[in-house]
Write a protein that holds these residues in place. Structure first.
Motif, mmCIF file in Angstrom:
data_model
loop_
_atom_site.group_PDB
_atom_site.id
_atom_site.type_symbol
_atom_site.label_atom_id
_atom_site.label_comp_id
_atom_site.label_asym_id
_atom_site.label_seq_id
_atom_site.Cartn_x
_atom_site.Cartn_y
_atom_site.Cartn_z
ATOM 1 N N UNK A 90 -113.046 55.639 48.658
ATOM 2 C CA UNK A 90 -112.063 56.676 48.353
ATOM 3 C C UNK A 90 -112.691 58.063 48.495
ATOM 4 N N UNK A 91 -113.924 58.196 48.036
ATOM 5 C CA UNK A 91 -114.641 59.468 48.163
ATOM 6 C C UNK A 91 -114.783 59.855 49.647
ATOM 7 N N UNK A 92 -115.103 58.880 50.474
ATOM 8 C CA UNK A 92 -115.236 59.149 51.906
ATOM 9 C C UNK A 92 -113.897 59.562 52.513
ATOM 10 N N UNK A 93 -112.834 58.882 52.116
ATOM 11 C CA UNK A 93 -111.500 59.231 52.611
ATOM 12 C C UNK A 93 -111.167 60.672 52.233
ATOM 13 N N UNK A 94 -111.498 61.054 51.004
ATOM 14 C CA UNK A 94 -111.221 62.431 50.549
ATOM 15 C C UNK A 94 -112.041 63.457 51.333
ATOM 16 N N UNK A 117 -98.664 61.007 48.213
ATOM 17 C CA UNK A 117 -98.300 59.612 48.490
ATOM 18 C C UNK A 117 -99.455 58.866 49.154
ATOM 19 N N UNK A 118 -100.095 59.527 50.113
ATOM 20 C CA UNK A 118 -101.200 58.871 50.817
ATOM 21 C C UNK A 118 -102.382 58.659 49.886
ATOM 22 N N UNK A 119 -102.665 59.638 49.055
ATOM 23 C CA UNK A 119 -103.766 59.505 48.099
ATOM 24 C C UNK A 119 -103.540 58.299 47.187
ATOM 25 N N UNK A 120 -102.322 58.158 46.674
ATOM 26 C CA UNK A 120 -101.999 57.030 45.803
ATOM 27 C C UNK A 120 -102.131 55.704 46.560
ATOM 28 N N UNK A 121 -101.628 55.664 47.777
ATOM 29 C CA UNK A 121 -101.703 54.443 48.582
ATOM 30 C C UNK A 121 -103.154 54.054 48.852
ATOM 31 N N UNK A 122 -103.975 55.035 49.212
ATOM 32 C CA UNK A 122 -105.389 54.762 49.501
ATOM 33 C C UNK A 122 -106.103 54.264 48.250
ATOM 34 N N UNK A 123 -105.842 54.922 47.123
ATOM 35 C CA UNK A 123 -106.473 54.494 45.864
ATOM 36 C C UNK A 123 -106.126 53.039 45.547
ATOM 37 N N UNK A 124 -104.851 52.697 45.652
ATOM 38 C CA UNK A 124 -104.412 51.331 45.350
ATOM 39 C C UNK A 124 -104.959 50.328 46.355
ATOM 40 N N UNK A 125 -104.920 50.681 47.627
ATOM 41 C CA UNK A 125 -105.416 49.782 48.669
ATOM 42 C C UNK A 125 -106.893 49.445 48.480
ATOM 43 N N UNK A 126 -107.672 50.470 48.197
ATOM 44 C CA UNK A 126 -109.123 50.294 48.154
ATOM 45 C C UNK A 126 -109.626 49.626 46.879
ATOM 46 N N UNK A 127 -108.749 49.432 45.905
ATOM 47 C CA UNK A 127 -109.170 48.777 44.658
ATOM 48 C C UNK A 127 -109.774 47.394 44.908
ATOM 49 N N UNK A 128 -109.294 46.703 45.912
ATOM 50 C CA UNK A 128 -109.814 45.354 46.188
ATOM 51 C C UNK A 128 -110.896 45.357 47.268
ATOM 52 N N UNK A 129 -111.379 46.531 47.631
ATOM 53 C CA UNK A 129 -112.477 46.618 48.602
ATOM 54 C C UNK A 129 -113.819 46.492 47.868
ATOM 55 N N UNK A 150 -113.289 55.113 60.133
ATOM 56 C CA UNK A 150 -112.600 53.839 59.956
ATOM 57 C C UNK A 150 -111.599 53.882 58.805
ATOM 58 N N UNK A 151 -111.862 54.714 57.818
ATOM 59 C CA UNK A 151 -111.002 54.794 56.637
ATOM 60 C C UNK A 151 -109.908 55.856 56.746
ATOM 61 N N UNK A 152 -109.996 56.752 57.689
ATOM 62 C CA UNK A 152 -109.163 57.957 57.639
ATOM 63 C C UNK A 152 -107.661 57.710 57.662
ATOM 64 N N UNK A 153 -107.193 56.610 58.221
ATOM 65 C CA UNK A 153 -105.752 56.348 58.282
ATOM 66 C C UNK A 153 -105.314 55.104 57.509
ATOM 67 N N UNK A 154 -106.171 54.552 56.649
ATOM 68 C CA UNK A 154 -105.800 53.302 55.957
ATOM 69 C C UNK A 154 -104.547 53.453 55.096
ATOM 70 N N UNK A 155 -104.309 54.616 54.534
ATOM 71 C CA UNK A 155 -103.136 54.823 53.696
ATOM 72 C C UNK A 155 -101.827 54.609 54.441
ATOM 73 N N UNK A 211 -98.968 54.300 71.281
ATOM 74 C CA UNK A 211 -100.130 53.672 70.657
ATOM 75 C C UNK A 211 -99.843 53.368 69.191
ATOM 76 N N UNK A 212 -100.532 52.376 68.657
ATOM 77 C CA UNK A 212 -100.440 52.072 67.233
ATOM 78 C C UNK A 212 -101.437 52.937 66.470
ATOM 79 N N UNK A 213 -101.267 52.982 65.166
ATOM 80 C CA UNK A 213 -102.218 53.712 64.325
ATOM 81 C C UNK A 213 -103.611 53.100 64.488
ATOM 82 N N UNK A 214 -103.683 51.758 64.590
ATOM 83 C CA UNK A 214 -104.984 51.093 64.752
ATOM 84 C C UNK A 214 -105.643 51.481 66.074
#
Length: 185
Positions: A109-113, A90-102, A65-70, A28-31
Motif C-alpha cells: 500500500x505504501x508503494x502504491x501511495x 474510492x481507489x485508495x479504499x479498494x487498494x487497501x482492501x485488496x492488499x489485505x490478503x497480500x 506492478x501495483x499502480x493499477x490494482x485498484x 488494450x486491457x488495464x493488464x
C-alpha cells in the motif's frame, strides 16, 4: 491470497475506457497497459542507474506492478466521470482492501501511495512511464487509423516538465516526431 490473484485477473478483461470513449472498439486491457508500464519502468530505471542516478529498480518495478490494482474493483474510470466522483478516495479504499490478503499489505500500500503522490523517485519514474506508455499506445492507435486522440497528447507537456525529461528527451521528442510524420502523411 488465491482470491486476490483471481480478482486481479479482472484487469486482463477490463478495457481502458479512455480509448473506448474515443472510438477504439477493442482497446488494450488495464493488464496490458500495466505490463508495458512495468517494462518501460525496468528499462528507464536501468538506464538511470547506468547514468549514475541512485534508484531502486526493484522498488520501481513493484510500484509499476501495483499502480493499477485498484481498478480491478473500481474499474478504469474515465477522466470525464472523475469530475463527478472522488476516484482517489474510492481507489485508495479498494487498494487497501485488496492488499489485505497480500504477503506485505502495508509495504504494498505504501508503494502504491508513492505512485499516486509521486512522493519518491521511484513513484515519479513510474508516473513518467505510465504517461509515456499511454502516448505510445495513442501513437499505435493513430497509426492503425483511429482519430480524435489529440487530448491524450496533452500529456507530452507533463513529460517535458518531469525531472526525467532531461534523461529521456530523445524518447519523448522521438515519439512526438513520429506522430507528426504520421499526420503529415
Amino acid at each position: 491470497m488465491l482470491d486476490l490473484l483471481i480478482e486481479l485477473g479482472n484487469l486482463k478483461r477490463l478495457p481502458r475506457t479512455g480509448w473506448l470513449l474515443r472510438g477504439v472498439p477493442n482497446p488494450e486491457s488495464v493488464a496490458e497497459h500495466s505490463y508495458r508500464v512495468a517494462l518501460i519502468t525496468l528499462f528507464l530505471a536501468d538506464e538511470l542507474k547506468a547514468k549514475g542516478v541512485e534508484i531502486d529498480v526493484e522498488k520501481a518495478l513493484k510500484i509499476a506492478l501495483l499502480h493499477d490494482v485498484g481498478e480491478s474493483r473500481i474499474t478504469d474510470i474515465p477522466k470525464t466521470a472523475q469530475y463527478y466522483l472522488d476516484k482517489g478516495k474510492a481507489e485508495k479504499k479498494a487498494v487497501m482492501e485488496l492488499l489485505l490478503s497480500s504477503p506485505e499489505p502495508k509495504e504494498y500500500f505504501k508503494l502504491w501511495r508513492e505512485y499516486e503522490e509521486e512522493s519518491s523517485l521511484e513513484g515519479k519514474l513510474v508516473k513518467f512511464a505510465d504517461r509515456l506508455e499511454m502516448l505510445i499506445q495513442a501513437y499505435e492507435y493513430e497509426k492503425a487509423g483511429f482519430r480524435n486522440l489529440d487530448e491524450f497528447w496533452g500529456t507530452v507537456k507533463k513529460l517535458r516538465e518531469s525531472e526525467f525529461y532531461s534523461y529521456f528527451r530523445e524518447l519523448v521528442e522521438g515519439l512526438v516526431e513520429m506522430r507528426e510524420k504520421l499526420h503529415r502523411g
